[in-house]
Motif scaffolding. Sequence first.
Motif, short mmCIF file in Angstrom:
data_model
loop_
_atom_site.label_atom_id
_atom_site.label_comp_id
_atom_site.label_asym_id
_atom_site.label_seq_id
_atom_site.Cartn_x
_atom_site.Cartn_y
_atom_site.Cartn_z
N PRO A 234 -82.17 109.81 55.61
CA PRO A 234 -80.83 109.21 55.49
C PRO A 234 -79.86 110.16 54.78
CG PRO A 234 -82.52 107.61 54.95
CD PRO A 234 -83.22 108.93 55.07
N PHE A 235 -78.61 110.08 55.17
CA PHE A 235 -77.55 110.91 54.59
C PHE A 235 -76.68 110.05 53.68
CE2 PHE A 235 -72.97 112.10 55.19
CZ PHE A 235 -72.99 113.24 54.40
N GLY A 236 -76.35 110.60 52.51
CA GLY A 236 -75.43 109.92 51.61
C GLY A 236 -76.13 109.16 50.51
N ASP A 237 -75.38 108.82 49.48
CA ASP A 237 -75.92 108.06 48.35
C ASP A 237 -74.87 107.04 47.90
OD1 ASP A 237 -77.42 107.17 46.23
OD2 ASP A 237 -76.90 108.85 44.91
N PRO A 238 -75.02 105.76 48.28
CA PRO A 238 -76.09 105.19 49.11
C PRO A 238 -76.00 105.68 50.56
CG PRO A 238 -74.34 103.60 48.81
CD PRO A 238 -73.99 104.76 47.92
N PRO A 239 -77.07 105.44 51.35
CA PRO A 239 -77.07 105.91 52.73
C PRO A 239 -75.81 105.49 53.49
CG PRO A 239 -79.23 105.11 52.14
CD PRO A 239 -78.32 104.77 50.99
N THR A 240 -75.26 106.43 54.25
CA THR A 240 -74.00 106.23 54.94
C THR A 240 -74.23 105.82 56.38
OG1 THR A 240 -72.98 107.92 53.54
CG2 THR A 240 -71.82 107.36 55.57
N SER A 241 -73.36 104.98 56.89
CA SER A 241 -73.45 104.57 58.29
C SER A 241 -72.04 104.39 58.84
CB SER A 241 -74.24 103.26 58.44
OG SER A 241 -73.57 102.21 57.77
N ARG A 242 -71.94 104.21 60.13
CA ARG A 242 -70.66 103.87 60.76
C ARG A 242 -70.92 102.75 61.76
NH1 ARG A 242 -68.94 108.03 65.64
NH2 ARG A 242 -70.96 108.06 66.69
N GLN A 243 -69.90 101.96 62.00
CA GLN A 243 -70.03 100.89 62.99
C GLN A 243 -69.52 101.36 64.35
OE1 GLN A 243 -68.06 97.36 61.26
NE2 GLN A 243 -70.08 96.41 61.30
N ILE A 244 -70.23 100.93 65.37
CA ILE A 244 -69.79 101.14 66.74
C ILE A 244 -69.54 99.77 67.35
CG2 ILE A 244 -70.37 102.10 69.01
CD1 ILE A 244 -70.08 104.22 66.94
N GLY A 245 -68.48 99.64 68.11
CA GLY A 245 -68.17 98.36 68.73
C GLY A 245 -67.48 98.54 70.06
N THR A 246 -67.24 97.43 70.72
CA THR A 246 -66.50 97.44 71.98
C THR A 246 -65.07 97.00 71.73
OG1 THR A 246 -67.21 95.18 72.49
CG2 THR A 246 -68.54 96.99 73.39
N VAL A 247 -64.15 97.55 72.52
CA VAL A 247 -62.78 97.05 72.54
C VAL A 247 -62.44 96.64 73.97
CG1 VAL A 247 -61.86 98.28 70.54
CG2 VAL A 247 -61.91 99.43 72.75
N GLN A 248 -61.71 95.56 74.09
CA GLN A 248 -61.25 95.06 75.37
C GLN A 248 -59.88 94.42 75.17
OE1 GLN A 248 -64.43 91.70 75.35
NE2 GLN A 248 -62.75 90.89 76.61
N ARG A 249 -59.15 94.23 76.25
CA ARG A 249 -57.86 93.54 76.14
C ARG A 249 -58.09 92.07 75.79
NH1 ARG A 249 -57.78 96.83 80.26
NH2 ARG A 249 -58.15 95.25 81.85
N MET A 250 -57.17 91.50 75.04
CA MET A 250 -57.32 90.13 74.56
C MET A 250 -57.54 89.14 75.70
SD MET A 250 -57.33 89.71 71.30
CE MET A 250 -56.85 90.45 69.74
N ASN A 251 -56.82 89.32 76.79
CA ASN A 251 -56.93 88.40 77.92
C ASN A 251 -57.57 89.10 79.12
OD1 ASN A 251 -55.57 86.22 76.55
ND2 ASN A 251 -53.67 87.38 76.82
N SER A 252 -58.61 89.86 78.87
CA SER A 252 -59.25 90.61 79.94
C SER A 252 -59.81 89.68 81.01
CB SER A 252 -60.39 91.47 79.38
OG SER A 252 -61.13 92.07 80.43
N ALA A 253 -59.56 90.05 82.27
CA ALA A 253 -60.10 89.26 83.37
C ALA A 253 -61.61 89.43 83.49
CB ALA A 253 -59.43 89.69 84.68
N ARG A 254 -62.15 90.44 82.82
CA ARG A 254 -63.59 90.71 82.87
C ARG A 254 -64.30 90.24 81.61
NH1 ARG A 254 -66.16 92.53 87.62
NH2 ARG A 254 -64.80 93.96 88.74
N SER A 255 -63.73 89.30 80.89
CA SER A 255 -64.27 88.92 79.59
C SER A 255 -65.71 88.43 79.66
CB SER A 255 -63.39 87.86 78.94
OG SER A 255 -63.27 86.72 79.77
N ALA A 256 -66.07 87.68 80.69
CA ALA A 256 -67.45 87.17 80.80
C ALA A 256 -68.43 88.31 81.00
CB ALA A 256 -67.55 86.16 81.95
N VAL A 257 -68.08 89.25 81.87
CA VAL A 257 -68.94 90.40 82.11
C VAL A 257 -69.05 91.26 80.86
CG1 VAL A 257 -69.23 92.52 83.46
CG2 VAL A 257 -68.44 90.44 84.58
N ILE A 258 -67.92 91.46 80.17
CA ILE A 258 -67.91 92.30 78.97
C ILE A 258 -68.73 91.66 77.86
CG2 ILE A 258 -66.44 93.26 77.16
CD1 ILE A 258 -64.27 93.60 79.33
N GLU A 259 -68.69 90.34 77.74
CA GLU A 259 -69.50 89.64 76.73
C GLU A 259 -71.00 89.86 77.00
OE1 GLU A 259 -70.27 85.15 74.95
OE2 GLU A 259 -68.55 85.54 76.25
#
Length: 300
Positions: free
Chosen positions: A254-279
């Motif tokens: 592990p790197f850092g003290d305390p161990p360092t991490s980063r978050q990865i996530g998805t972004v989509q448009r608020m009213n995306s027509a593909r919301s069910a597929v993206i979920e």
Amino acid sequence: MSMDTRQLQTLLAIAEQGNFAAAARKVNLTPSAVSQQIAALEKEIGFPMFDRSRRPPALNAKGVQLLQAARTILQIVDDTRTDISGASVTGTLNIGSLRTCTVGLLPRAIADLRETYPHLTFRLTVGFSQALMSDVVSGRLDVALVAEHVGVPPSLKWTPFLSEPLVIVGPAAARRQSAQDRLTGWPYIRYRTNVPLANQIDTEISRLGLSPRDVVVVDTMPAAIECVKAGLGVSVVPLISLRDENAATLAWVPFGDPPTSRQIGTVQRMNSARSAVIETFHDALTRQAQSLQAELSAAQ
């Protein structure tokens, strides 16, 4: 003449193909018919969409705005038709991703998603978080995998799926050394580019009061890992960027003290027509990220 989906499809074809003639071939119309459709659409909305002083004509600012709406409208029409008919979801899911996520994680998640949507196809764009989010806003991408520490526009929805540890990776000979000994005793392969992750790593090294001896400076994580494999030194990388075979042959802590991490996530448009597929896609990413992290940890 009222606006219809054929006109919007023609507009989309022009944007994708770059000119009216190529768009005409794509939508199986004559160039004059394409010009007539665009002229009728401009009359309907009350303003020109193209800068005709350029050759070929290019979308102006209002045209780009309408293009974004056209992509959403056409996707809604297609998804609604699918829902009503009970047919399988088809078409293309346009995905953007950080390069590190394309190693192992993203292919597995796409394979997982295809079990639910076997007739869906995929187009992948690799880039940096900021540019990928701009492409989601504009409608060029349906969804993108991006890192935290970037400003998410209010028109987008950010949903994290992975807390990704950062690790100091080195040759097998470094396996019994502490994190500090690795960073001070080995030449350092520095990841340097204009992205938040590079700044996050450098900031933590500075906070720890360490001054690694740079041997190579690279601008991609795969290049950093390949330099480590060649025995040039150690580097700091996201754990998920290690392939199974790398995790078995290289030594990481592990790197850092305390161990360092980063978050990865998805972004989509608020009213995306593909919301069910993206979920469903987000759920697949979560499962595969957990599985991959467990495999990598077991390899040490």
